[in-house]
Scaffold this motif. Sequence first.
Motif, PDB file in Angstrom:
ATOM      1  N   THR A 224       0.829  -1.204   0.000  1.00 37.47           N
ATOM      2  CA  THR A 224       0.000   0.000   0.000  1.00 37.47           C
ATOM      3  C   THR A 224       0.865   1.256   0.000  1.00 37.47           C
ATOM      4  O   THR A 224       0.587   2.199  -0.741  1.00 37.47           O
ATOM      5  N   ALA A 225       1.918   1.255   0.799  1.00 36.13           N
ATOM      6  CA  ALA A 225       2.830   2.399   0.813  1.00 36.13           C
ATOM      7  C   ALA A 225       3.513   2.563  -0.539  1.00 36.13           C
ATOM      8  O   ALA A 225       3.601   3.681  -1.066  1.00 36.13           O
ATOM      9  N   SER A 226       3.957   1.475  -1.122  1.00 31.92           N
ATOM     10  CA  SER A 226       4.603   1.535  -2.447  1.00 31.92           C
ATOM     11  C   SER A 226       3.635   2.039  -3.502  1.00 31.92           C
ATOM     12  O   SER A 226       4.006   2.826  -4.384  1.00 31.92           O
ATOM     13  N   ALA A 227       2.390   1.593  -3.433  1.00 33.17           N
ATOM     14  CA  ALA A 227       1.381   2.041  -4.400  1.00 33.17           C
ATOM     15  C   ALA A 227       1.130   3.538  -4.260  1.00 33.17           C
ATOM     16  O   ALA A 227       0.928   4.231  -5.270  1.00 33.17           O
ATOM     17  N   ASP A 228       1.143   4.058  -3.038  1.00 27.70           N
ATOM     18  CA  ASP A 228       0.967   5.500  -2.833  1.00 27.70           C
ATOM     19  C   ASP A 228       2.102   6.283  -3.486  1.00 27.70           C
ATOM     20  O   ASP A 228       1.880   7.333  -4.083  1.00 27.70           O
ATOM     21  N   ILE A 229       3.310   5.773  -3.365  1.00 27.39           N
ATOM     22  CA  ILE A 229       4.463   6.446  -3.961  1.00 27.39           C
ATOM     23  C   ILE A 229       4.378   6.372  -5.485  1.00 27.39           C
ATOM     24  O   ILE A 229       4.583   7.361  -6.180  1.00 27.39           O
ATOM     25  N   ASP A 230       4.053   5.186  -5.999  1.00 32.18           N
ATOM     26  CA  ASP A 230       3.972   4.994  -7.454  1.00 32.18           C
ATOM     27  C   ASP A 230       2.856   5.804  -8.094  1.00 32.18           C
ATOM     28  O   ASP A 230       2.952   6.192  -9.256  1.00 32.18           O
ATOM     29  N   ALA A 231       1.792   6.054  -7.349  1.00 31.97           N
ATOM     30  CA  ALA A 231       0.660   6.788  -7.896  1.00 31.97           C
ATOM     31  C   ALA A 231       0.993   8.253  -8.141  1.00 31.97           C
ATOM     32  O   ALA A 231       0.285   8.933  -8.879  1.00 31.97           O
ATOM     33  N   ALA A 232       2.060   8.723  -7.539  1.00 28.27           N
ATOM     34  CA  ALA A 232       2.493  10.117  -7.696  1.00 28.27           C
ATOM     35  C   ALA A 232       1.324  11.074  -7.484  1.00 28.27           C
ATOM     36  O   ALA A 232       1.093  11.996  -8.242  1.00 28.27           O
ATOM     37  N   GLY A 233       0.605  10.800  -6.415  1.00 29.14           N
ATOM     38  CA  GLY A 233      -0.556  11.629  -6.088  1.00 29.14           C
ATOM     39  C   GLY A 233      -0.170  12.843  -5.284  1.00 29.14           C
ATOM     40  O   GLY A 233       0.783  13.545  -5.603  1.00 29.14           O
ATOM     41  N   LYS A 234      -0.892  13.048  -4.218  1.00 24.13           N
ATOM     42  CA  LYS A 234      -0.673  14.205  -3.364  1.00 24.13           C
ATOM     43  C   LYS A 234       0.682  14.096  -2.676  1.00 24.13           C
ATOM     44  O   LYS A 234       1.064  13.021  -2.212  1.00 24.13           O
ATOM     45  N   PRO A 235       1.381  15.194  -2.552  1.00 25.46           N
ATOM     46  CA  PRO A 235       2.692  15.159  -1.893  1.00 25.46           C
ATOM     47  C   PRO A 235       2.637  14.634  -0.456  1.00 25.46           C
ATOM     48  O   PRO A 235       3.547  13.940  -0.023  1.00 25.46           O
ATOM     49  N   ASP A 236       1.554  14.945   0.289  1.00 23.97           N
ATOM     50  CA  ASP A 236       1.480  14.451   1.667  1.00 23.97           C
ATOM     51  C   ASP A 236       1.276  12.938   1.701  1.00 23.97           C
ATOM     52  O   ASP A 236       1.763  12.254   2.599  1.00 23.97           O
ATOM     53  N   SER A 237       0.584  12.365   0.705  1.00 28.07           N
ATOM     54  CA  SER A 237       0.426  10.909   0.628  1.00 28.07           C
ATOM     55  C   SER A 237       1.770  10.242   0.360  1.00 28.07           C
ATOM     56  O   SER A 237       2.101   9.227   0.955  1.00 28.07           O
ATOM     57  N   ILE A 238       2.526  10.830  -0.546  1.00 32.35           N
ATOM     58  CA  ILE A 238       3.843  10.289  -0.877  1.00 32.35           C
ATOM     59  C   ILE A 238       4.761  10.391   0.336  1.00 32.35           C
ATOM     60  O   ILE A 238       5.464   9.436   0.678  1.00 32.35           O
ATOM     61  N   ALA A 239       4.756  11.523   1.013  1.00 28.08           N
ATOM     62  CA  ALA A 239       5.610  11.712   2.186  1.00 28.08           C
ATOM     63  C   ALA A 239       5.253  10.718   3.287  1.00 28.08           C
ATOM     64  O   ALA A 239       6.141  10.158   3.934  1.00 28.08           O
ATOM     65  N   HIS A 240       3.969  10.486   3.486  1.00 23.17           N
ATOM     66  CA  HIS A 240       3.542   9.525   4.505  1.00 23.17           C
ATOM     67  C   HIS A 240       4.006   8.124   4.139  1.00 23.17           C
ATOM     68  O   HIS A 240       4.556   7.393   4.967  1.00 23.17           O
ATOM     69  N   ALA A 241       3.799   7.722   2.903  1.00 27.02           N
ATOM     70  CA  ALA A 241       4.198   6.388   2.454  1.00 27.02           C
ATOM     71  C   ALA A 241       5.701   6.201   2.579  1.00 27.02           C
ATOM     72  O   ALA A 241       6.175   5.138   3.030  1.00 27.02           O
TER      73      ALA A 241
END
Length: 143
Positions: A114-131
């Motif tokens: 799930t964390a990797s998918a958040d990073i790969d999705a290149a979505g919101k910066p806060d989602s990427i930072a959290h992941a």
Amino acid sequence: RRSEAATFVSKFVFTDNMLDYESHTMPAGNLLPTGRHCAASTSRRVLTLLQFLGEYAEGHYQLVDRLVSALWRRSSCLEDWEVFANFIFPGSENSLSGEQHTSLVHLMEAVARTASADIDAAGKPDSIAHAEAVLDRAARTFA
């Protein structure tokens, strides 16, 4: 829809409230603190999740991904890799065995995916930072 389901299950099925913070109130890349003062509460929550999986998933481990998705960024117990390590390694103080151990492995994999998918999705910066913070905590724990 998953958010509503997670709220319902957390409130009416689990003995502890799993939804211990709203991720939008946390600064990007920050996680709730871990350590000895939080370990008992986190351990109890992880064991509750494993018991839930044992009772309701009945070996269908693909359901673990759904559970993690529902609780992602809402439940700090999915971020505490120190507690996961304490349960997963044989010979540690609270090591698990059998079905609980297997469920924990699947839970840990689902969190990492799930964390990797958040990073790969290149979505919101806060989602990427959290992941990235979750995966960094995992790497530091197992290094």
